[in-house]
Design a protein around this motif. Structure first.
Motif, PDB file in Angstrom:
ATOM      1  N   GLN A   1       0.845  -1.201   0.000  1.00 39.27           N
ATOM      2  CA  GLN A   1       0.000   0.000   0.000  1.00 39.27           C
ATOM      3  C   GLN A   1       0.878   1.248   0.000  1.00 39.27           C
ATOM      4  OE1 GLN A   1      -3.033  -1.769  -0.605  1.00 39.27           O
ATOM      5  NE2 GLN A   1      -3.937  -0.077   0.541  1.00 39.27           N
TER       6      GLN A   1
ATOM      7  N   VAL B   1      -8.126  -1.684  -1.898  1.00 35.17           N
ATOM      8  CA  VAL B   1      -7.457  -2.815  -2.544  1.00 35.17           C
ATOM      9  C   VAL B   1      -6.645  -2.372  -3.770  1.00 35.17           C
ATOM     10  CG1 VAL B   1      -9.398  -3.464  -4.062  1.00 35.17           C
ATOM     11  CG2 VAL B   1      -7.847  -5.226  -3.225  1.00 35.17           C
ATOM     12  N   THR B   2      -6.958  -1.220  -4.348  1.00 33.57           N
ATOM     13  CA  THR B   2      -6.190  -0.734  -5.500  1.00 33.57           C
ATOM     14  C   THR B   2      -4.851  -0.126  -5.078  1.00 33.57           C
ATOM     15  OG1 THR B   2      -7.283   1.426  -5.483  1.00 33.57           O
ATOM     16  CG2 THR B   2      -8.293  -0.293  -6.847  1.00 33.57           C
TER      17      THR B   2
ATOM     18  N   TYR C   1      -9.974  -4.681   3.425  1.00 32.16           N
ATOM     19  CA  TYR C   1      -9.954  -3.714   2.327  1.00 32.16           C
ATOM     20  C   TYR C   1     -11.319  -3.044   2.238  1.00 32.16           C
ATOM     21  CZ  TYR C   1      -5.475  -5.593   0.664  1.00 32.16           C
ATOM     22  OH  TYR C   1      -4.171  -5.975   0.562  1.00 32.16           O
TER      23      TYR C   1
ATOM     24  N   TYR D   1     -12.374 -10.551  -6.531  1.00 33.17           N
ATOM     25  CA  TYR D   1     -11.717 -10.047  -5.328  1.00 33.17           C
ATOM     26  C   TYR D   1     -11.912 -11.031  -4.178  1.00 33.17           C
ATOM     27  CZ  TYR D   1     -10.428  -5.663  -7.456  1.00 33.17           C
ATOM     28  OH  TYR D   1      -9.843  -4.723  -8.264  1.00 33.17           O
TER      29      TYR D   1
ATOM     30  N   ALA E   1     -10.132 -10.664   2.361  1.00 34.51           N
ATOM     31  CA  ALA E   1      -9.731  -9.255   2.224  1.00 34.51           C
ATOM     32  C   ALA E   1      -8.929  -8.688   3.388  1.00 34.51           C
ATOM     33  CB  ALA E   1     -10.970  -8.386   1.941  1.00 34.51           C
TER      34      ALA E   1
ATOM     35  N   PRO F   1      -5.885  -6.973   4.688  1.00 34.91           N
ATOM     36  CA  PRO F   1      -4.805  -6.196   4.055  1.00 34.91           C
ATOM     37  C   PRO F   1      -3.401  -6.618   4.505  1.00 34.91           C
ATOM     38  CG  PRO F   1      -6.483  -4.737   4.968  1.00 34.91           C
ATOM     39  CD  PRO F   1      -6.775  -6.111   5.485  1.00 34.91           C
TER      40      PRO F   1
ATOM     41  N   GLU G   1      -2.283  -9.311   2.418  1.00 31.45           N
ATOM     42  CA  GLU G   1      -2.487  -8.970   0.998  1.00 31.45           C
ATOM     43  C   GLU G   1      -3.471  -9.917   0.323  1.00 31.45           C
ATOM     44  OE1 GLU G   1       0.189  -6.780  -1.689  1.00 31.45           O
ATOM     45  OE2 GLU G   1       1.758  -7.599  -0.401  1.00 31.45           O
TER      46      GLU G   1
ATOM     47  N   ARG H   1      -5.944  -9.882  -1.758  1.00 31.55           N
ATOM     48  CA  ARG H   1      -6.608  -8.985  -2.722  1.00 31.55           C
ATOM     49  C   ARG H   1      -7.533  -9.760  -3.655  1.00 31.55           C
ATOM     50  NH1 ARG H   1      -3.577  -3.940  -2.457  1.00 31.55           N
ATOM     51  NH2 ARG H   1      -1.597  -4.366  -1.441  1.00 31.55           N
ATOM     52  N   TYR H   2      -7.045 -10.894  -4.143  1.00 37.75           N
ATOM     53  CA  TYR H   2      -7.802 -11.646  -5.162  1.00 37.75           C
ATOM     54  C   TYR H   2      -8.126 -13.039  -4.656  1.00 37.75           C
ATOM     55  CZ  TYR H   2      -5.595  -7.870  -7.649  1.00 37.75           C
ATOM     56  OH  TYR H   2      -5.156  -6.624  -8.013  1.00 37.75           O
TER      57      TYR H   2
END
Ligand SMILES: Nc1nc2c(c(=O)[nH]1)N[C@H]1C(S)=C(S)[C@@H](COP(=O)(O)O)O[C@H]1N2
Ligand SMILES: [Mo]
Length: 197
Positions: free
Chosen positions: A21, A77-78, A157, A184, A188, A190, A193, A195-196
């Motif tokens: 991040q 998440v981006t 996220y 996604y 989630a 963070p 990580e 993310r997916y």
């Protein structure tokens, strides 16, 4: 009084800034399809599914519930994170108590005015930091950030926090929300990580 929950990364053995991040001072807007209109005279907040007393509240009734102000971090998440956001609202456990969650409920699906949905395991919702927020930095929550009411999930996220939320469905089986269906992560976290999926 402001409750500072920006230390919750310690619970995940991570740094305040999660891996991958970068910090931003801005507060970008991310919406799948623009800002929906809402009508204060017909707006209703509802909870249904595996609950004993499905509540239905006007916006005024919702803001009469016990509330608190928290200082939280916000992780998209981006890849951007915004520190020290002050949100005022009602905690998830307060809403769950009001509805009387049944023993077989295991997951929660949030519903929003723009058709967005997102799912979170019930255990991950039953924490004070999961807030139904209607103020940001002491002002009514801006409409592009989800006003009049949104969810914030500083331990997940930010796509787990439905903007323009009007409904909470208590589920006995998992169901995937808008972004979860599109690849996604369900979990989630963070600091891992996630993310997916
Ligand atoms: N109803 C609704 N909630 C939503 C979204 C959306 O499109 N609709 N986008 C999600 C995503 S992907 C993110 S990163 C955050 C963004 O919140 P912000 O626009 O306040 O930064 O809201 C989440 N909640
Ligand atoms: Mo996002």
């Amino acid at each position: 009084m402001v409750t500072d929950v920006t230390g919750l990364h310690e619970e995940y053995d991570g740094d305040r800034l999660p891996p991958g991040q970068r910090r931003t001072e801005r507060f970008p807007v991310l919406s799948k399809s623009g800002t929906p209109d809402w009508n204060p005279s017909t707006w209703e907040f509802e909870a249904w599914g595996a609950v004993e007393e499905p509540p239905s509240l006007s916006f005024e009734e919702f803001t009469d519930l016990p509330s608190e102000t928290q200082r939280q971090d916000f992780h998209c998440v981006t890849g951007w994170s915004k520190f020290d956001c002050e949100f005022t609202g009602v905690t998830f456990p307060t809403v769950a108590d009001l509805a009387g969650v049944e023993d077989d409920a295991t997951h929660v699906l949030f519903h929003a005015l723009d058709g967005y949905t997102t799912d979170i395991p019930l255990a991950d919702c039953m924490r004070r930091e999961v807030l139904f927020a209607y103020e940001y930095d002491g002002e009514p929550l801006p409409e592009d950030h989800g006003g009049p009411l949104r969810v914030v999930t500083p331990h997940r996220y930010a796509y787990k926090g439905a903007k323009w939320v009007t409904g909470v469905e208590f589920l006995t089986d998992p169901e995937r929300g808008y972004w979860e269906k599109r690849g996604y992560s369900d979990s989630a976290n963070p600091w891992n990580e996630e993310r997916y999926s």
